[in-house]
Every structure is written in structure tokens, then in C-alpha cells.
Enzyme design. Structure first.
Site, PDB file in Angstrom:
ATOM      1  N   GLY A 125       0.827  -1.207   0.000  1.00 39.46           N
ATOM      2  CA  GLY A 125       0.000   0.000   0.000  1.00 39.46           C
ATOM      3  C   GLY A 125       0.851   1.242   0.000  1.00 39.46           C
ATOM      4  N   ASN A 126       0.254   2.381   0.236  1.00 39.83           N
ATOM      5  CA  ASN A 126       1.012   3.630   0.334  1.00 39.83           C
ATOM      6  C   ASN A 126       0.349   4.558   1.329  1.00 39.83           C
ATOM      7  OD1 ASN A 126      -0.878   5.491  -1.152  1.00 39.83           O
ATOM      8  ND2 ASN A 126      -0.534   3.940  -2.733  1.00 39.83           N
ATOM      9  N   ARG A 127       0.935   5.722   1.553  1.00 34.16           N
ATOM     10  CA  ARG A 127       0.518   6.585   2.655  1.00 34.16           C
ATOM     11  C   ARG A 127      -0.666   7.494   2.331  1.00 34.16           C
ATOM     12  NH1 ARG A 127       5.399   9.918   4.279  1.00 34.16           N
ATOM     13  NH2 ARG A 127       3.822  10.893   5.602  1.00 34.16           N
TER      14      ARG A 127
END
Ligand code: CTP
Length: 320
Positions: A125-127
Site C-alpha cells: 500500500g502507500n501513505r
């Protein structure tokens, strides 16, 4: 102006131009749209005097959110209970949206970071928090647009926004491309994963099996696909999340993906980019226009972006 609860007395006085208290004097003095949410006992709600007064107000353009059926203040049950606050807010938002500068415009917005599964419990995932995409969807809906929000994250949203929940880049691509077919504006604010595991392990990877080697493959570049199939009446907005050379990198992506407006933002500074409520952005358009903003809230930036969404749509009557 919203009158909630509107009693039989207030409705009666308003209908007949009596303005002997603060509420009714304000009702007669205002030029704003007015919405009343009646609340009273069932017998009063059904009384011909109230029925006629409300019909008179409705004929003059006053908006009415009818009461619900349920337990009333006296303990009895029936029609007359004040509508739920969410219904009143939604009705008010609808009234305001009708006179918005984007009324009739169909807008698709994406928000959040995609999750690409590794096994049944883990993902890449990412932020991205989705705050920027939600701010754009909210602002567009408040300004009258019909908004579809394709999102991986879930937050409170303007009642006029239609939410489509997705998880992976593939799902986001399918939902966004389908919605874009009947939209004049598409805003790709989501942080789409560029790569995903080539194979998803059917069972949880076990530590005892050693360090796994995860082979990645590219995901679809949704913005590029949207650019390739862009219609003459469509306006495409992309985001460029950069840690260095924001303007140059954003300009390169604008050209490569055939985007009309690129929002370059510096995701390395603490007050801009992921998770925070503010952004430092530079807007680049396809005609070479450049506009740089200092620190602004994402809510404000949403309106600045929408101000530049120039596309033929019903209100502008353009025919390109
Ligand atoms: N984007 C997309 N599909 C992808 C990757 C990105 O639609 N698979 C969109 C993003 O929503 C954003 C724009 O493309 O509007 C730019 O995303 P960004 O991550 O900044 O650029 P990339 O093209 O992925 O390039 P890089 O990661 O190498 O900077």
C-alpha cells in the site's frame, strides 16, 4: 435559511406574512432559499390549515422536508416527527447545489491509495489518506456537480456524492473508466500502486518458510488510459506526487499522459502531501499556464482546481 423544527405556528405566520418575532421577521427579510422541516403532533400535521399553509409556501418556492412517522414528544406515535438531521442537511445541500457554478457537470474523482494483495492478510500500500480526493469530491458536489467518487478509503462525504468502493488498482481502473464514459471531468487524485505482486499467495505466507521473494508486475496506468481515450468534451486532471523537481516532473507527466491540468505537489515537506490537511501545489495546464500556490488547505486547493476545470458542459452551453 433552514427552520428546523418548524412548528404549525411558524408555518402559519410565515405563510401569511406575519413577522412578529425574530424567526418570522428573518424569514420575511431574507432573500436566501428557505427550507422548513415541520414537526408537530399528527392531528396538527394533518389539519387542513397546516396542509394549506404548507401548500402556499411550497407554491412560493419554499422547500419542505416532510416529517417522519415515529414516537412524538407526547409519547404517542404517528406522522409529525422532525426529519432526521441527515435528511435535512441533504435537502439543504441539494437546494444550494442547484444554483452552484458546476450544476449539471458530471465529475469522477478518485481518492486514496490502492492495496495490492500479497497473500490473504498482507498487501502493498502507500501513505495516501484520500483527503485531497475527498476535498475535491465534496467541493464539486457543493458547487452542483454530479459526483462519483471511486475510493479505497472511507470518510464522511457530501451527501450528493455517489461513492464506489474499490481496493486494488485493477478495480479502480474498471470503476473509473466505466464512470468516465458518462463524465465531462475526471480527477485522478488517488495514489495508484504502480506495481503489484504477480501472484497472490492463496494462504498466509509463513515465517518458517523463509524470506519470500515477491515478483511484481505493472498495474494499469489509469490516467494514461483516460488520456488515450479522452473525448473532446472531457477535461482530465492528474496529480504528480514528487519528492524532487516538482514542476519539471509534473510537466513531463502532463505531456506524457495527455492531461489538461496537472497538480504537482511536494510530498516530502511535512505540511504538504500525504496525511496532512494542507498542500503546496503548482498547477500546470496543457496551454503552458503555470500557477504556484504557497501553503493552502486541501479544501481551498480543491476549489482552486475546480475553478480551472474548463470544459464544455450544460451550464456553459459550449459545443466543442
Ligand atoms: N496514476 C494512475 N495509474 C497508475 C499510476 C498513477 O492513474 N498506475 C495517476 C495518479 O492518480 C496521478 C498520476 O497518475 O494522477 C501521477 O501519479 P504519480 O504516482 O505521481 O506518477 P507515476 O506516473 O506513477 O510516475 P512515478 O511513480 O514514476 O513518479
Amino acid at each position: 435559511m433552514v427552520v428546523a423544527p418548524a412548528t404549525a405556528k411558524v408555518i402559519g405566520k410565515y405563510a401569511h406574512g406575519i413577522s412578529d418575532d425574530l424567526v418570522t421577521a428573518t424569514l420575511l427579510a431574507t432573500r436566501a432559499p428557505v427550507l422548513v422541516a415541520p414537526a408537530m403532533h399528527t392531528e396538527m400535521w394533518e389539519h387542513p390549515a397546516v396542509v394549506d399553509n404548507l401548500a402556499l409556501l411550497a407554491a412560493r418556492g419554499v422547500h419542505v422536508v416532510p416529517p417522519e412517522s415515529g414516537r412524538l414528544a407526547g409519547g404517542d406515535v404517528g406522522a409529525g416527527r422532525l426529519a432526521a438531521p441527515e435528511r435535512i442537511v441533504a435537502a439543504a445541500a441539494e437546494v444550494l447545489a442547484r444554483s452552484g457554478d458546476l450544476a449539471g457537470l458530471r465529475v469522477v474523482v478518485t481518492a486514496g491509495g490502492t492495496r495490492e494483495p500479497i497473500d490473504p492478510v498482507r498487501y502493498i500500500g502507500n501513505r495516501s489518506s484520500g483527503k485531497m480526493g475527498y476535498a475535491i469530491a465534496d467541493a464539486a458536489a457543493a458547487r452542483g456537480a454530479d459526483v462519483v467518487l471511486v475510493t479505497t478509503v472511507h470518510r464522511p462525504v457530501h451527501p450528493r456524492v455517489r461513492v464506489e468502493a474499490v481496493v486494488t488498482a485493477d478495480e479502480m481502473a474498471a470503476a473509473t473508466l466505466a464512470a468516465a464514459d458518462s463524465a465531462e471531468v475526471v480527477v485522478m487524485a488517488a495514489a495508484v500502486a504502480d506495481f503489484r505482486p504477480k501472484a497472490v499467495a492463496p494462504a498466509k505466507l509463513k515465517k518458517s518458510d523463509g524470506v519470500p521473494e515477491i515478483v511484481l508486475e505493472p498495474t494499469p496506468d489509469i490516467l494514461r488510459l483516460l488520456g488515450e481515450r479522452k473525448r473532446a468534451d472531457q477535461y482530465l486532471v492528474g496529480f504528480a506526487a514528487e519528492t524532487d523537481d516538482v514542476r519539471e516532473n509534473a510537466a513531463a507527466k502532463l505531456a506524457a499522459k495527455r492531461v489538461d491540468l496537472m497538480v504537482g505537489n511536494d510530498v516530502r515537506s511535512e505540511d504538504s502531501g500525504f496525511e496532512v490537511d494542507t498542500n503546496r501545489a503548482v498547477l500546470l495546464d496543457a496551454d503552458g499556464g503555470v500557477e504556484e500556490f504557497g501553503l493552502v488547505t486541501k479544501v481551498r486547493l480543491a476549489d482552486l482546481i475546480l475553478d480551472r476545470v474548463r470544459t464544455p458542459h450544460p451550464r456553459q452551453g459550449a459545443t466543442e
